[in-house]
Design a protein around this motif. Sequence first.
Motif, PDB file in Angstrom:
ATOM      1  N   THR A   1      23.032  27.205  18.004  1.00 12.07           N
ATOM      2  CA  THR A   1      24.308  26.846  17.374  1.00 12.07           C
ATOM      3  C   THR A   1      25.368  27.908  17.661  1.00 12.07           C
ATOM      4  O   THR A   1      25.093  28.940  18.273  1.00 12.07           O
ATOM      5  CB  THR A   1      24.128  26.702  15.847  1.00 12.07           C
ATOM      6  OG1 THR A   1      23.784  27.990  15.301  1.00 12.07           O
ATOM      7  CG2 THR A   1      23.035  25.705  15.509  1.00 12.07           C
ATOM      8  N   GLY A   2      26.581  27.642  17.182  1.00 14.01           N
ATOM      9  CA  GLY A   2      27.674  28.594  17.334  1.00 14.01           C
ATOM     10  C   GLY A   2      28.482  28.352  18.597  1.00 14.01           C
ATOM     11  O   GLY A   2      28.439  27.265  19.189  1.00 14.01           O
ATOM     12  N   THR A   3      29.201  29.378  19.023  1.00 14.33           N
ATOM     13  CA  THR A   3      30.035  29.312  20.216  1.00 14.33           C
ATOM     14  C   THR A   3      29.659  30.449  21.156  1.00 14.33           C
ATOM     15  O   THR A   3      29.610  31.608  20.747  1.00 14.33           O
ATOM     16  CB  THR A   3      31.524  29.434  19.842  1.00 14.33           C
ATOM     17  OG1 THR A   3      31.867  28.400  18.915  1.00 14.33           O
ATOM     18  CG2 THR A   3      32.409  29.306  21.081  1.00 14.33           C
TER      19      THR A   3
ATOM     20  N   PRO B   1      29.960  33.385  23.411  1.00 13.13           N
ATOM     21  CA  PRO B   1      31.026  34.351  23.700  1.00 13.13           C
ATOM     22  C   PRO B   1      31.279  34.453  25.206  1.00 13.13           C
ATOM     23  O   PRO B   1      30.404  34.164  26.022  1.00 13.13           O
ATOM     24  CB  PRO B   1      30.447  35.672  23.167  1.00 13.13           C
ATOM     25  CG  PRO B   1      29.336  35.289  22.249  1.00 13.13           C
ATOM     26  CD  PRO B   1      28.774  34.019  22.810  1.00 13.13           C
TER      27      PRO B   1
ATOM     28  N   ASP C   1      22.141  31.392  16.202  1.00 15.39           N
ATOM     29  CA  ASP C   1      23.591  31.308  16.278  1.00 15.39           C
ATOM     30  C   ASP C   1      24.042  32.325  17.323  1.00 15.39           C
ATOM     31  O   ASP C   1      23.870  33.539  17.141  1.00 15.39           O
ATOM     32  CB  ASP C   1      24.213  31.625  14.914  1.00 15.39           C
ATOM     33  CG  ASP C   1      25.731  31.430  14.898  1.00 15.39           C
ATOM     34  OD1 ASP C   1      26.362  31.474  15.977  1.00 15.39           O
ATOM     35  OD2 ASP C   1      26.294  31.238  13.806  1.00 15.39           O
TER      36      ASP C   1
ATOM     37  N   SER D   1      27.051  33.037  18.352  1.00 15.70           N
ATOM     38  CA  SER D   1      28.461  33.428  18.259  1.00 15.70           C
ATOM     39  C   SER D   1      28.684  34.923  18.471  1.00 15.70           C
ATOM     40  O   SER D   1      29.710  35.333  19.031  1.00 15.70           O
ATOM     41  CB  SER D   1      29.028  33.005  16.899  1.00 15.70           C
ATOM     42  OG  SER D   1      28.935  31.609  16.736  1.00 15.70           O
ATOM     43  N   ASP D   2      27.736  35.737  18.027  1.00 15.11           N
ATOM     44  CA  ASP D   2      27.879  37.188  18.164  1.00 15.11           C
ATOM     45  C   ASP D   2      26.903  37.778  19.177  1.00 15.11           C
ATOM     46  O   ASP D   2      26.711  38.999  19.221  1.00 15.11           O
ATOM     47  CB  ASP D   2      27.669  37.859  16.795  1.00 15.11           C
ATOM     48  CG  ASP D   2      28.732  37.464  15.782  1.00 15.11           C
ATOM     49  OD1 ASP D   2      29.913  37.365  16.175  1.00 15.11           O
ATOM     50  OD2 ASP D   2      28.381  37.238  14.611  1.00 15.11           O
TER      51      ASP D   2
END
Length: 428
Positions: A164-166, A168, A272, A274-275
């Motif tokens: 999940t997430g975006t 980077p 996730d 995202s980070d």
Amino acid sequence: MGQTIAEKIFAAHLRDTPAPGSMVLGIDVVMCHEITTPIAIMDLMEKGKDRVFDPTKIKAVIDHVTPAKDSKTAMQAKIMRDWARRHGIKDFFDVGRNGVCHALFPEKGFIRPGNTVIMGDSHTCTHGAFGAFAAGVGTTDLEVGILKGVCAFRKPETMKVEITGTMPKGVYAKDVILNIIKQVTVNGATDMVMEFCGPVVKGMDMSARMTLCNMAVEAGATSGICLPDRTTAEYLWPFIKDDYASLEAAVEDFGRWQSDPGAVYAKTLTLDVSDLKPQVTHGYKPDQVKDIAELAGTKIDQVYIGSCTNGRIEDIRAAASVLRGRTIADTVRGILTPATPAIYSQALDEGLIKVFMDAGFCVLNPTCGACLGMSSGVLAEGESCASTTNRNFNGRMGKGGMVHLMSPLSAAAAAVTGQITDPAQFLN
């Protein structure tokens, strides 16, 4: 109770259940290369069973050492070549038409959602990116597959890996799978199918999905698998357009090969991204992974960009984005191996090969050679390589050598600086 995609594929191909938990499956595609297959061929010949169950379902290639480097590898290739001719195996790819098997065979459109696929190669799991069950097997199983078109497996358990997430900027599928292996460990998915799903996977192209599935085996998995969708259908469309009235019809048909909402999973993992930072291995196991910044400054002797994990055009473009207008460090040997002739040709057309050569890279023909320390980039004792391959076992690329697995972007950054480097500084 719902079923996972793996359970659906097993049910559709079940031929026999000789013992509790053991399932004999019909095989749709048997893949062969010149390292493991000649042993099977010679054994079948000795037993008086030099036959193939269906020459149209066998796909063969010379890819690990090509062209041959010595008499032994030349003989391995000859055994394959003679066998293919003897049995009328038309999908045999000899020197000049060959490429790294797990890049070449998808490129040729040989895999379909719901297929069963075997090969005497552990990274056969790559083809699960198309919604197929694809597994590496030993010599005996390969022989049976060639002769009878069946293979026995344990009843599948599945680990669900939801991403999940975006993503980077500067983080790629290679970073994702390395981080997953770090969490799962090298035996955390043993005898399981790793099902990659979630919005990040859905947004990935087929190249990225193949990278994920390619390294499922490094977590102990029998196979990796992605749920087929429009992206899958668009990739396969040149090969399936005569089978469907429209692309929409193909997408709808692929819907058969989805895991049900009520499916039961042996394990689950949610990541996730995202980070997430660029990842790199240290030590001699694929689960020994750190953020690349933690190893920044580690000296590198060689950079290798290629393999069935990261030798596709998308990978070459990513690395070229760092190398364009730059030269590699004087202390570094840079090697690029596009995974197939078509990828090599496209990289030429896009001017990417010139970018690599201007930067100081040696550009080779498609081959697996360096990845397993057989040819075309073997390390000397005490040397280290920033590599886009899939294994960092002790001696993998040469006795006494160290392999640091990373993405093509990170590998290119290491080539320029001569050391492991966070590629962030090279992002536009």
